[in-house]
Motif scaffolding. Sequence first.
Motif, PDB file in Angstrom:
ATOM      1  N   GLN A  16       0.832  -1.206   0.000  1.00 58.52           N
ATOM      2  CA  GLN A  16       0.000   0.000   0.000  1.00 58.52           C
ATOM      3  C   GLN A  16       0.869   1.259   0.000  1.00 58.52           C
ATOM      4  O   GLN A  16       0.560   2.223  -0.678  1.00 58.52           O
ATOM      5  CB  GLN A  16      -0.945  -0.003   1.199  1.00 58.52           C
ATOM      6  N   GLN A  17       1.964   1.244   0.771  1.00 61.84           N
ATOM      7  CA  GLN A  17       2.865   2.394   0.819  1.00 61.84           C
ATOM      8  C   GLN A  17       3.548   2.639  -0.528  1.00 61.84           C
ATOM      9  O   GLN A  17       3.863   3.780  -0.863  1.00 61.84           O
ATOM     10  CB  GLN A  17       3.925   2.200   1.905  1.00 61.84           C
ATOM     11  N   LEU A  18       3.780   1.581  -1.286  1.00 61.38           N
ATOM     12  CA  LEU A  18       4.434   1.717  -2.590  1.00 61.38           C
ATOM     13  C   LEU A  18       3.430   2.016  -3.697  1.00 61.38           C
ATOM     14  O   LEU A  18       3.772   2.664  -4.689  1.00 61.38           O
ATOM     15  CB  LEU A  18       5.209   0.439  -2.927  1.00 61.38           C
ATOM     16  N   GLU A  19       2.217   1.542  -3.538  1.00 63.31           N
ATOM     17  CA  GLU A  19       1.186   1.705  -4.569  1.00 63.31           C
ATOM     18  C   GLU A  19       0.863   3.175  -4.812  1.00 63.31           C
ATOM     19  O   GLU A  19       0.765   3.615  -5.949  1.00 63.31           O
ATOM     20  CB  GLU A  19      -0.085   0.947  -4.162  1.00 63.31           C
ATOM     21  N   GLN A  53       8.793  15.401  -8.965  1.00 61.26           N
ATOM     22  CA  GLN A  53       8.517  15.213  -7.532  1.00 61.26           C
ATOM     23  C   GLN A  53       7.982  13.817  -7.245  1.00 61.26           C
ATOM     24  O   GLN A  53       8.392  13.168  -6.271  1.00 61.26           O
ATOM     25  CB  GLN A  53       7.516  16.258  -7.053  1.00 61.26           C
ATOM     26  N   ALA A  54       7.061  13.349  -8.095  1.00 64.33           N
ATOM     27  CA  ALA A  54       6.475  12.022  -7.886  1.00 64.33           C
ATOM     28  C   ALA A  54       7.526  10.925  -8.028  1.00 64.33           C
ATOM     29  O   ALA A  54       7.531   9.966  -7.246  1.00 64.33           O
ATOM     30  CB  ALA A  54       5.329  11.792  -8.871  1.00 64.33           C
ATOM     31  N   LEU A  55       8.409  11.081  -9.005  1.00 63.31           N
ATOM     32  CA  LEU A  55       9.483  10.089  -9.177  1.00 63.31           C
ATOM     33  C   LEU A  55      10.423  10.074  -7.972  1.00 63.31           C
ATOM     34  O   LEU A  55      10.823   9.001  -7.505  1.00 63.31           O
ATOM     35  CB  LEU A  55      10.284  10.379 -10.451  1.00 63.31           C
ATOM     36  N   ALA A  56      10.765  11.245  -7.475  1.00 63.67           N
ATOM     37  CA  ALA A  56      11.658  11.315  -6.310  1.00 63.67           C
ATOM     38  C   ALA A  56      11.029  10.612  -5.106  1.00 63.67           C
ATOM     39  O   ALA A  56      11.701   9.849  -4.403  1.00 63.67           O
ATOM     40  CB  ALA A  56      11.967  12.776  -5.977  1.00 63.67           C
ATOM     41  N   GLN A  57       9.741  10.848  -4.886  1.00 64.77           N
ATOM     42  CA  GLN A  57       9.065  10.209  -3.762  1.00 64.77           C
ATOM     43  C   GLN A  57       8.970   8.696  -3.964  1.00 64.77           C
ATOM     44  O   GLN A  57       9.212   7.920  -3.036  1.00 64.77           O
ATOM     45  CB  GLN A  57       7.677  10.803  -3.565  1.00 64.77           C
ATOM     46  N   ALA A  58       8.622   8.277  -5.184  1.00 62.20           N
ATOM     47  CA  ALA A  58       8.498   6.841  -5.454  1.00 62.20           C
ATOM     48  C   ALA A  58       9.838   6.134  -5.300  1.00 62.20           C
ATOM     49  O   ALA A  58       9.911   5.067  -4.686  1.00 62.20           O
ATOM     50  CB  ALA A  58       7.934   6.616  -6.862  1.00 62.20           C
ATOM     51  N   ILE A  59      10.888   6.729  -5.832  1.00 61.35           N
ATOM     52  CA  ILE A  59      12.215   6.109  -5.731  1.00 61.35           C
ATOM     53  C   ILE A  59      12.642   6.005  -4.271  1.00 61.35           C
ATOM     54  O   ILE A  59      13.200   4.990  -3.849  1.00 61.35           O
ATOM     55  CB  ILE A  59      13.255   6.901  -6.558  1.00 61.35           C
ATOM     56  N   SER A  60      12.356   7.036  -3.488  1.00 59.73           N
ATOM     57  CA  SER A  60      12.695   6.996  -2.066  1.00 59.73           C
ATOM     58  C   SER A  60      11.965   5.849  -1.360  1.00 59.73           C
ATOM     59  O   SER A  60      12.567   5.070  -0.616  1.00 59.73           O
ATOM     60  CB  SER A  60      12.340   8.331  -1.412  1.00 59.73           C
ATOM     61  N   PHE A  62      10.548   3.152  -2.746  1.00 62.25           N
ATOM     62  CA  PHE A  62      10.970   1.849  -3.267  1.00 62.25           C
ATOM     63  C   PHE A  62      12.354   1.481  -2.752  1.00 62.25           C
ATOM     64  O   PHE A  62      12.623   0.314  -2.479  1.00 62.25           O
ATOM     65  CB  PHE A  62      10.939   1.838  -4.800  1.00 62.25           C
ATOM     66  N   SER A  63      13.245   2.467  -2.625  1.00 60.43           N
ATOM     67  CA  SER A  63      14.586   2.188  -2.094  1.00 60.43           C
ATOM     68  C   SER A  63      14.513   1.693  -0.656  1.00 60.43           C
ATOM     69  O   SER A  63      15.199   0.735  -0.286  1.00 60.43           O
ATOM     70  CB  SER A  63      15.460   3.442  -2.163  1.00 60.43           C
ATOM     71  N   ASP A  64      13.682   2.357   0.136  1.00 61.33           N
ATOM     72  CA  ASP A  64      13.514   1.922   1.531  1.00 61.33           C
ATOM     73  C   ASP A  64      12.970   0.495   1.590  1.00 61.33           C
ATOM     74  O   ASP A  64      13.448  -0.328   2.378  1.00 61.33           O
ATOM     75  CB  ASP A  64      12.558   2.861   2.281  1.00 61.33           C
ATOM     76  N   ALA A  65      11.976   0.207   0.764  1.00 64.68           N
ATOM     77  CA  ALA A  65      11.386  -1.138   0.760  1.00 64.68           C
ATOM     78  C   ALA A  65      12.378  -2.173   0.234  1.00 64.68           C
ATOM     79  O   ALA A  65      12.419  -3.300   0.732  1.00 64.68           O
ATOM     80  CB  ALA A  65      10.115  -1.147  -0.085  1.00 64.68           C
ATOM     81  N   ALA A  66      13.186  -1.796  -0.751  1.00 62.88           N
ATOM     82  CA  ALA A  66      14.149  -2.741  -1.327  1.00 62.88           C
ATOM     83  C   ALA A  66      15.213  -3.136  -0.310  1.00 62.88           C
ATOM     84  O   ALA A  66      15.691  -4.279  -0.319  1.00 62.88           O
ATOM     85  CB  ALA A  66      14.803  -2.140  -2.565  1.00 62.88           C
ATOM     86  N   PRO A  73       6.914  -8.134  -6.681  1.00 58.91           N
ATOM     87  CA  PRO A  73       7.330  -8.191  -8.092  1.00 58.91           C
ATOM     88  C   PRO A  73       6.420  -7.396  -9.037  1.00 58.91           C
ATOM     89  O   PRO A  73       6.911  -6.770  -9.969  1.00 58.91           O
ATOM     90  CB  PRO A  73       7.278  -9.687  -8.434  1.00 58.91           C
ATOM     91  N   ASN A  74       5.115  -7.390  -8.789  1.00 61.50           N
ATOM     92  CA  ASN A  74       4.217  -6.654  -9.689  1.00 61.50           C
ATOM     93  C   ASN A  74       4.467  -5.144  -9.616  1.00 61.50           C
ATOM     94  O   ASN A  74       4.407  -4.453 -10.631  1.00 61.50           O
ATOM     95  CB  ASN A  74       2.750  -6.985  -9.412  1.00 61.50           C
ATOM     96  N   LEU A  75       4.772  -4.630  -8.432  1.00 63.55           N
ATOM     97  CA  LEU A  75       5.064  -3.203  -8.291  1.00 63.55           C
ATOM     98  C   LEU A  75       6.435  -2.867  -8.869  1.00 63.55           C
ATOM     99  O   LEU A  75       6.623  -1.802  -9.461  1.00 63.55           O
ATOM    100  CB  LEU A  75       4.971  -2.767  -6.831  1.00 63.55           C
ATOM    101  N   ARG A  76       7.380  -3.774  -8.710  1.00 62.05           N
ATOM    102  CA  ARG A  76       8.711  -3.586  -9.302  1.00 62.05           C
ATOM    103  C   ARG A  76       8.586  -3.500 -10.822  1.00 62.05           C
ATOM    104  O   ARG A  76       9.204  -2.644 -11.465  1.00 62.05           O
ATOM    105  CB  ARG A  76       9.644  -4.727  -8.899  1.00 62.05           C
ATOM    106  N   HIS A  77       7.756  -4.370 -11.394  1.00 66.94           N
ATOM    107  CA  HIS A  77       7.533  -4.380 -12.843  1.00 66.94           C
ATOM    108  C   HIS A  77       6.876  -3.071 -13.303  1.00 66.94           C
ATOM    109  O   HIS A  77       7.281  -2.491 -14.315  1.00 66.94           O
ATOM    110  CB  HIS A  77       6.675  -5.591 -13.237  1.00 66.94           C
ATOM    111  N   ARG A  78       5.873  -2.602 -12.574  1.00 63.88           N
ATOM    112  CA  ARG A  78       5.205  -1.342 -12.931  1.00 63.88           C
ATOM    113  C   ARG A  78       6.165  -0.162 -12.842  1.00 63.88           C
ATOM    114  O   ARG A  78       6.119   0.753 -13.675  1.00 63.88           O
ATOM    115  CB  ARG A  78       3.992  -1.107 -12.034  1.00 63.88           C
ATOM    116  N   LEU A  79       7.045  -0.157 -11.848  1.00 65.52           N
ATOM    117  CA  LEU A  79       8.028   0.914 -11.730  1.00 65.52           C
ATOM    118  C   LEU A  79       8.998   0.871 -12.914  1.00 65.52           C
ATOM    119  O   LEU A  79       9.357   1.912 -13.467  1.00 65.52           O
ATOM    120  CB  LEU A  79       8.794   0.820 -10.409  1.00 65.52           C
ATOM    121  N   ALA A  80       9.400  -0.317 -13.317  1.00 68.88           N
ATOM    122  CA  ALA A  80      10.279  -0.442 -14.484  1.00 68.88           C
ATOM    123  C   ALA A  80       9.587   0.056 -15.752  1.00 68.88           C
ATOM    124  O   ALA A  80      10.202   0.737 -16.580  1.00 68.88           O
ATOM    125  CB  ALA A  80      10.723  -1.895 -14.654  1.00 68.88           C
ATOM    126  N   LEU A  81       8.305  -0.248 -15.915  1.00 72.32           N
ATOM    127  CA  LEU A  81       7.550   0.254 -17.067  1.00 72.32           C
ATOM    128  C   LEU A  81       7.474   1.778 -17.041  1.00 72.32           C
ATOM    129  O   LEU A  81       7.612   2.431 -18.081  1.00 72.32           O
ATOM    130  CB  LEU A  81       6.138  -0.342 -17.094  1.00 72.32           C
TER     131      LEU A  81
END
Length: 133
Positions: A16-19, A53-60, A62-66, A73-81
């Motif tokens: 949910q935090q990554l979505e 701004q949205a990319l910076a927040q998402a990367i932050s 996702f980095s914390d979660a990684a 995997p489904n969220l990782r795939h969507r981020l790659a897309l």
Amino acid sequence: MQALPTSDPNAAAVSQQLEQPLLEVESCLNLLGDALLRRDTGAIEQYAGKLHQALAQAISRFSDAARSGAVPPNLRHRLALAGGRVAAQRESLARATAALDRAIDVLMPGENTGLYSASGKNERKALGGSIQA
């Protein structure tokens, strides 16, 4: 292949935090793409800033979660897309900018100064006539 639902409440919370930041990135990409098609420079600037701004927040997030190994995997795939779409839009803008630069050079040639240009070409003015010895 879809990830199987999990009963782990921690995994559901991480998802949910990554979505949410990923949805924001996807939304900004859609809005920016529409603005690019319309060639609406004001909207392009606005949505490009929001996307940044949205990319910076998402990367932050996702980095914390990684770091904890909790990126589904489904969220990782969507981020790659989304990253691929950003790269495609960047390439499209670079091509449009290069085409515009070429058109401006043709329509408004630079002033000849008699000196070498940045590309090393001699830009001396043609004086006309001939030189006699």
